[in-house]
Design an enzyme around this catalytic site. Structure first.
Site, short mmCIF file in Angstrom:
data_model
loop_
_atom_site.label_atom_id
_atom_site.label_comp_id
_atom_site.label_asym_id
_atom_site.label_seq_id
_atom_site.Cartn_x
_atom_site.Cartn_y
_atom_site.Cartn_z
N CYS A 160 -10.47 1.15 8.48
CA CYS A 160 -9.88 2.37 8.79
C CYS A 160 -10.33 3.40 8.08
O CYS A 160 -10.60 4.72 8.64
CB CYS A 160 -8.21 2.21 8.47
SG CYS A 160 -7.99 1.33 6.86
N GLU A 215 0.83 -1.22 -0.10
CA GLU A 215 -0.17 -0.25 0.05
C GLU A 215 0.83 1.13 0.04
O GLU A 215 0.83 2.02 0.89
CB GLU A 215 -1.12 0.12 1.28
CG GLU A 215 -1.66 -1.18 1.27
CD GLU A 215 -2.54 -1.71 2.70
OE1 GLU A 215 -2.24 -0.77 3.55
OE2 GLU A 215 -3.27 -2.66 2.85
ZN ZN Z 1 -7.94 3.30 5.15
#
Ligand code: ZN
Length: 648
Positions: A412, A316
């Site tokens: 998140c 990521e």
């Molecule tokens: Zn996130």
């Protein structure tokens, strides 16, 4: 600068009434926060269980059982509390506040005698601080601190603030350079910026010092993480971490030597935000330069036009300069929130409008694309080009979703989007002792103190559909000189300024018109920004975008969708010599300004069946409808494309 620092507008004193933004902000209060409350209490049918509140009950001795969920599960409660706090700034919703108070009681009960607070380590009995690389204890602490600061600011209630101060005092005993203390720092940055917030509200310089310690020691040689059990003996909580190098979490070299943005994007921008905070607090010129270097590397080499970051799904993370694939990218919603946070802090440090350009780009594009209009479905990953059939069949795209996902257990992005929307006022205005900065063009009013008098400012606009921004200034006491600083975005070529109907000429300085005068009640400033539809091209080093254009209006990036334009969107070729025509769509998201484009496209009816051949494709005249990128995928699954081929 010392003594007259720039700060956010106090959220209690900013009221937003904007037709574009209200529909999103109302979602936070009406849907997202109650829904998230049900989620963290495991009451949503069909959703993965969170166990978050249950873990607090177990850690506090109210219930028996095992810890369930991720090591950082506590942050679900913290992020919910923080967003509730921002929401209570506008409206003390009794039901929400009561739920928040109950949650705070549970959190307080789960705190250990010595101040430590973390349900995973408390319930499992695993050794505290034994796995800073992936244990997320300091990350979780950071979110709890942010929640406590926001809740105290909104309600004046100290209970959670006292809890986190006790926790932070304990952290100051555990971490530091002295013999017997841990010389480490968090695997996932977050606590650093939270400790600065805690310092600002309590005045306790130990917290600022600890934040600085974490930043200063990060990446020192030999790297602290190399001696932890997980890396040394391969005992990982997250198996994929064994493949990550130290640059994954920015600990590959001392931070002050890092010239490029590397690693996991959310970690990076949270860390850089803390660096900017420390540079601000210590007025540390070299740290300011360092922040500028990293920000420039991101924005001028590694950022998508939609204000997202993270070219690779693996890790990521950031990759290399100009590597910006449009379909396999990660571009996490949280990373865009972090980029807005970092950029806003850079603006506070430098008062340069270029930083607010990026805040605005992040907010209007990727942040809003993350959320569906039902408030319950979200994108975590934000590609700029999607072909659903390919995404589903090719595992290279397994991180990409072709529709927004119901908010699940580990989540998140949704609360990060919620807290950003709930605190939008922080980005609209900023002030020092005698200057009010108008950063974003969102219809709203603000109250502040300037040159010793209360001043209310009302902003009227319909941005970016129209470039006209009207500011009514009302000082309580007249005869005081103060400054209104109005941002002129870099994409607005020229702007016309009128004060009380009279045209005036003022040259912008670093993206702001500074209007310094003796203001009187009822003074009206009108700024006409120039925000036509425009075609934007990439630096040709971005090989993915050669020969392509994207359409923008102000900060808003547009895209083509299959629902309006049919499939094979890669076959669309836009004639950029023809001005885009405005088209208002009353249906799309309760009313959206769209554009009609002219061009040609491949005539698939005339394409043969053979896979290869020598014939050129046949093109036919076509027109296209472009919609804001933030609106994509609100009318079912289909292809989408931001970068369109340009007709020679
Ligand atoms: Zn996130």
């Amino acid at each position: 600068m010392e003594g007259n620092k720039l700060t956010d507008a106090n959220l209690k004193h900013v009221a937003i009434q904007d037709s574009f933004w209200d529909k999103y902000i109302d979602l936070v209060d009406e849907v997202i926060l109650p829904f998230q409350w049900d989620l963290i209490n495991d009451r949503v049918e069909g959703a993965e269980k969170s166990y978050c509140i249950r873990n607090f009950r177990i850690a506090g001795g109210e219930e028996a059982g095992e810890h369930k969920g991720m090591v950082f599960q506590d942050t679900d409660a913290a992020k919910w509390l923080e967003a509730v706090a921002f929401s209570l700034n506008k409206n003390r919703n009794q039901k929400l506040e009561k739920a928040a108070d109950q949650t705070i009681d549970l959190i307080a009960a789960a705190q250990c005698e010595d101040g430590y607070l973390n349900t995973y380590y408390t319930i499992t009995g695993n050794k505290r601080w034994s796995d800073l690389f992936e244990g997320h204890e300091l990350y979780t602490a950071g979110h709890m601190i942010e929640a406590a600061v926001a809740y105290y600011q909104a309600t004046g209630k100290r209970k959670l603030l006292d809890v986190v101060c006790k926790f932070a005092d304990y952290l100051c005993l555990v971490f530091g350079p002295e013999e017997g203390k841990i010389h480490g720092y968090p695997g996932h940055p977050e606590v650093e910026l939270a400790l600065v917030k805690l310092y600002r509200i309590t005045g306790n310089r130990n917290y600022l010092w600890l934040a600085d310690y974490f930043v200063r020691t990060r990446g020192e040689n030999p790297c602290y993480f190399l001696n932890e059990d997980c890396i040394k003996n391969g005992n990982y909580i997250f198996p994929e971490f064994k493949d990550f190098d130290l640059d994954y979490n920015q600990s590959h070299m001392p931070l002050r030597q890092q010239q490029t943005a590397e690693g996991h994007c959310v970690r990076a921008v949270y860390l850089y935000s803390a660096m900017a905070d420390l540079a601000y607090e210590y007025q540390d010129e070299s740290l300011i330069r360092q922040c500028e270097t990293l920000w420039d590397n991101i924005v001028n080499r590694r950022m998508y036009i939609t204000g997202s970051i993270g070219s690779a799904s693996y890790g990521e993370r950031f990759t290399g300069d100009y590597d910006l694939p449009n379909d396999t990218n990660y571009s996490e919603s949280c990373a865009t929130v972090g980029l807005a946070m970092f950029s806003n802090r850079m603006f506070h440090l430098t008062r340069d409008g270029k930083y607010m350009d990026i805040v605005e780009k992040a907010l209007y594009n990727t942040l809003l694309a993350g959320i569906a209009m039902d408030g319950k479905h979200f994108f975590y990953v934000n590609p700029l080009e999607v072909v659903p059939d390919t995404v589903k069949k090719n595992p290279t795209y397994r991180h990409v979703k072709t529709t927004r996902q119901l908010w699940f257990g580990v989540a998140c992005c949704p609360p990060n989007i919620a807290r950003t929307l709930a605190s939008l006022g922080n980005y609209i205005y900023a002030s020092d002792k005698n200057t009010l900065y108008v950063n974003l063009f969102i219809q709203s009013s603000a109250e502040c103190q300037l040159s010793g008098t209360g001043v209310s400012v009302r902003q009227e606009c319909d941005y970016p559909a129209s470039g006209t921004v009207t500011l009514s200034v009302n000082p309580q006491e007249e005869g005081r000189e103060f400054t209104l600083a109005v941002r002129i975005p870099s994409y607005s070529r020229g702007a016309v300024l009128k004060i009380n109907g009279r045209e005036e000429t003022v040259q912008p300085e670093k993206g702001y018109l500074y209007l310094k005068r003796m203001w009187e009640k009822g003074d009206v400033v009108v700024v006409e920004l120039n925000v036509p539809f425009r075609y934007v091209r990439s630096n040709p080093r971005v090989r993915h975008n050669i020969g392509k254009v994207s359409l923008m209006k102000g900060p808003v990036v547009y895209c083509l969708e299959e629902v309006d334009n049919g499939n094979y969107l890669s076959a669309a070729v836009i004639d950029t010599r023809v001005e885009p025509e405005e088209e208002y769509d009353h249906e799309l998201l309760k009313g959206t300004l769209c554009a009609r484009l002219k061009g040609v496209r491949i005539d698939y009816g005339k394409a043969g069946d053979s896979l290869y051949g020598e014939e050129k494709p046949v093109y036919k005249e076509a027109d296209f409808k472009a919609v804001p990128y933030s609106c994509w995928n609100n009318r079912g699954e289909g292809e989408m494309i931001v970068w369109m081929r340009e007709k020679e």
